[in-house]
Write an enzyme that holds these catalytic residues in place. Structure first.
Site, PDB file in Angstrom:
ATOM      1  N   GLU A 121       0.818  -1.218   0.000  1.00 12.46           N
ATOM      2  CA  GLU A 121       0.000   0.000   0.000  1.00 12.46           C
ATOM      3  C   GLU A 121       0.850   1.265   0.000  1.00 12.46           C
ATOM      4  OE1 GLU A 121      -4.124   1.285   2.136  1.00 12.46           O
ATOM      5  OE2 GLU A 121      -2.534   0.545   3.457  1.00 12.46           O
ATOM      6  N   ARG A 160      -3.477 -20.201  19.417  1.00 14.61           N
ATOM      7  CA  ARG A 160      -3.493 -21.670  19.481  1.00 14.61           C
ATOM      8  C   ARG A 160      -2.833 -22.202  20.749  1.00 14.61           C
ATOM      9  NH1 ARG A 160      -5.202 -23.691  14.524  1.00 14.61           N
ATOM     10  NH2 ARG A 160      -4.462 -22.544  12.683  1.00 14.61           N
ATOM     11  N   GLY A 203     -13.356 -16.860   5.654  1.00 17.89           N
ATOM     12  CA  GLY A 203     -13.236 -17.532   6.939  1.00 17.89           C
ATOM     13  C   GLY A 203     -11.936 -18.300   7.061  1.00 17.89           C
TER      14      GLY A 203
END
Length: 468
Positions: free
Chosen positions: A265, A445, A408
Site C-alpha cells: 500500500e 493456538r 473464513g
C-alpha cells in the site's frame, strides 16, 4: 574429444538416426537450450539462481549433455565452498582440474554465458530441465519394467512391488521429505521445553515490544501466522512497524532480528519516514509544516534514528500487485542471502491469488494458506495485516473473529489473531485511532486470549505500553 552438445550431436550415427524421417523421434527427452540457460543464469546471479535450483532438486544428473553436467557440478561445488560463482572463477577451476577442454574450452563457455542478458526467466528453464530429467528417469524405469515383464519367472506380488518401488524412486523427488518420525519432533519439543525451563518465563519468540502482549504470547513464535486486523485508519501499519522496529532494533541484551516488510500500500520512502519520526519521536505534521528548525534537537534525533536504521537488518519490498507465489519467491531469495527472523505483510487483501479469474473469497483463501505455508517453510513468524468488515461499526460493538473480511480461511489458518479497536468511551466523531486502543487477542493456538490496552501517540504514529 570435448563433451559439448555440438560434438555429441555430430558424433557417430545412432540406430535411431538411421531410421527413415517418418519414424518418431526416440531420443531421450532433453533441451540443450534450457540447460545452457540455467547455467548462464547461475553465472549471472550465482547465489539466487543456484538456491532456486537446489530448492527444485536440480542436480548435475538432471543435465543430459555431459559438458553441461560437468559445468553444473563444478558450479555447485563452488557455491557450497562459498567461492564466487562467476565465469572467470569457473574457467579457472576447470583449468586447474584440466577439464576445460572436456567442456569445449573457452568458446563453449562464452557461448553459454552469451545466451541471456538477464535471469528473469530462470524459473521457467529450471522447471524445463527438471521436467526433461524426470521424463528420462521414467523412461528408464518403465523400460526396465517392460524388460522384466518379458523375463518374468514367477512371484507376481513381489514383482509388482519391485516395479512400484522403481517408479517411486523416480517420482519421490517431485515432493519434499515432509514426514518425519515422531522421535525427531519429540527432540524439537524437548528443546523448546528446556528453553522454557532455562529462561523461566522469558520470551521464547520475537518480542513485540509491548510487555502485556509478550506476557500473553511469550513472543511471536516460529512458523506462526499472526493476523493484525482492524478497520481502516485504526493504526494497523503503525502497530506493525513498531513491532518491526522492536525486532530489528531491540533493547540491549537481545539480538537484532532480520525483518522483511512487504508493503503493498505504501512506498518504502513513506514507511521509512514513518519509522524515522516514530523512533525519534518527532511530530511529522510539524516537520511537514516547516515548524522544526534545522539546528533543533528534533533534527539531531532524526539523524540519530537514521544512523540506527542504516545499520538495522530491515528489508522493505514495496512492489504492488504481488501474487502470493511471487511474494513467497521473493522471501525465499532474501532468506537465502540473509537469514530472516520476521516477515510483515501490509496487507493481506492487496495480495493477489494465482488466478485472477477465481472468486475473490477463493483468492483470499489461497493467499492465507500461502502465507501460513511461508511461515512454516522459512521457520519464522509472519505478521499479516488484514481488514475487518463494517459489521462491528454498524452494530457499535467490539470486533470478533467473524468480522475478518472476505474469507473464513484467515481465521482458520492464523495461529494468533490480534484486533485493534477504539475504546468504547472514545470520541466517535472521526473513525481514526484514539489516544488509547484496545488490543484484543481473539485467538491464540498455544496460549490465552483476552483484551489489552495500548497507548497511541497520534502525533508520532506510535503505539506504546499503556499508561493510564
Amino acid at each position: 574429444m570435448a563433451l559439448t552438445p555440438a560434438t555429441s550431436r555430430r558424433g557417430r550415427s545412432s540406430p535411431e538416426e538411421t531410421l527413415p524421417s517418418s519414424a518418431p523421434d526416440r531420443s531421450p527427452p532433453h533441451s540443450v537450450e534450457a540447460e545452457e540457460h540455467v547455467i548462464a543464469c547461475c553465472l549471472l546471479d550465482g547465489n539466487d539462481t543456484i538456491a532456486r535450483c537446489l530448492e527444485a532438486r536440480i542436480s548435475a544428473e538432471s543435465f543430459y549433455y555431459p559438458a553441461n553436467r560437468l559445468l553444473f557440478e563444478i558450479t555447485i561445488e563452488l557455491y557450497q565452498k562459498g567461492s564466487p560463482v562467476t565465469l572467470e572463477v569457473l574457467a579457472e577451476e576447470l583449468k586447474t582440474r584440466r577439464q576445460l577442454d572436456a567442456v569445449g574450452g573457452f568458446p563453449y563457455l562464452m557461448q553459454v554465458t552469451g545466451k541471456i542478458p538477464t535471469t528473469a526467466h530462470a524459473g521457467y528453464f529450471i522447471d524445463k530441465v527438471r521436467e526433461k530429467h524426470l521424463l528420462r528417469e521414467l523412461i528408464k524405469a518403465a523400460t526396465g519394467a517392460v524388460e522384466n515383464c518379458y523375463s518374468f519367472t514367477g512371484g507376481l506380488e513381489e514383482f509388482v512391488d519391485k516395479v512400484e518401488q522403481d517408479l517411486f524412486k523416480v517420482t519421490q523427488d517431485r515432493v519434499s521429505d515432509s514426514a518425519k518420525e515422531i522421535k525427531d519432533a519429540i527432540k524439537d519439543a524437548n528443546a523448546v521445553i528446556a528453553k522454557m525451563l532455562l529462561k523461566k518465563g522469558e520470551l521464547t519468540g520475537v518480542s513485540s515490544g509491548f510487555k502485556d502482549l509478550d506476557a500473553m504470547t511469550f513472543g511471536f513464535q516460529k512458523q506462526e501466522m499472526i493476523i493484525v486486523a482492524a478497520r481502516p485508519s485504526m493504526g494497523k501499519t503503525s502497530f506493525a512497524l513498531n513491532i518491526a522496529e522492536s525486532a530489528a532494533l531491540p533493547k540491549p541484551g537481545r539480538e537484532a532480528v532480520p525483518t522483511l516488510v512487504f508493503s503493498l500500500e505504501m512506498s518504502s520512502s513513506q514507511l521509512a519516514l514513518r519509522m524515522l519520526t516514530s523512533r525519534s519521536r518527532v511530530n511529522l505534521k510539524l516537520l511537514r509544516d516547516g515548524l522544526i528548525g534545522r539546528d533543533s534537537q528534533q533534527i539531531n534525533d532524526l539523524g540519530k534514528a537514521a544512523e540506527e536504521f542504516k545499520k538495522a537488518p530491515v528489508f522493505i519490498d514495496d512492489s504492488s500487485n504481488l501474487t502470493i507465489m511471487e511474494m513467497r519467491a521473493k522471501a525465499r531469495r532474501i532468506y537465502a542471502r540473509k537469514k530472516l527472523g520476521l516477515i510483515v505483510v501490509d496487507y493481506l487483501q492487496l495480495v493477489s491469488g494465482s488466478d485472477p479469474r477465481s472468486p475473490r473469497e477463493q483468492q483470499v483463501a489461497e493467499v492465507s494458506r500461502g502465507l501460513k505455508a511461508m511461515a512454516k517453510e522459512l521457520d519464522l513468524p509472519v505478521i499479516v495485516l488484514s481488514q475487518l468488515n463494517r459489521a462491528s461499526e454498524k452494530e457499535n460493538r467490539t470486533p470478533r473473529l467473524s468480522d475478518l473480511r472476505e474469507s473464513g480461511s484467515i481465521e482458520q489458518d492464523a495461529d494468533v489473531v490480534l484486533m485493534l479497536s477504539r475504546p468504547k468511551d472514545a470520541d466517535e466523531k472521526f473513525q481514526v485511532a484514539a489516544n488509547a486502543a484496545d488490543l484484543i487477542v481473539a485467538k491464540q493456538r498455544n496460549g490465552p486470549v483476552g483484551d489489552l490496552k495500548l497507548t497511541f501517540l497520534q502525533e508520532i504514529t506510535r503505539f506504546e505500553n499503556f499508561t493510564p
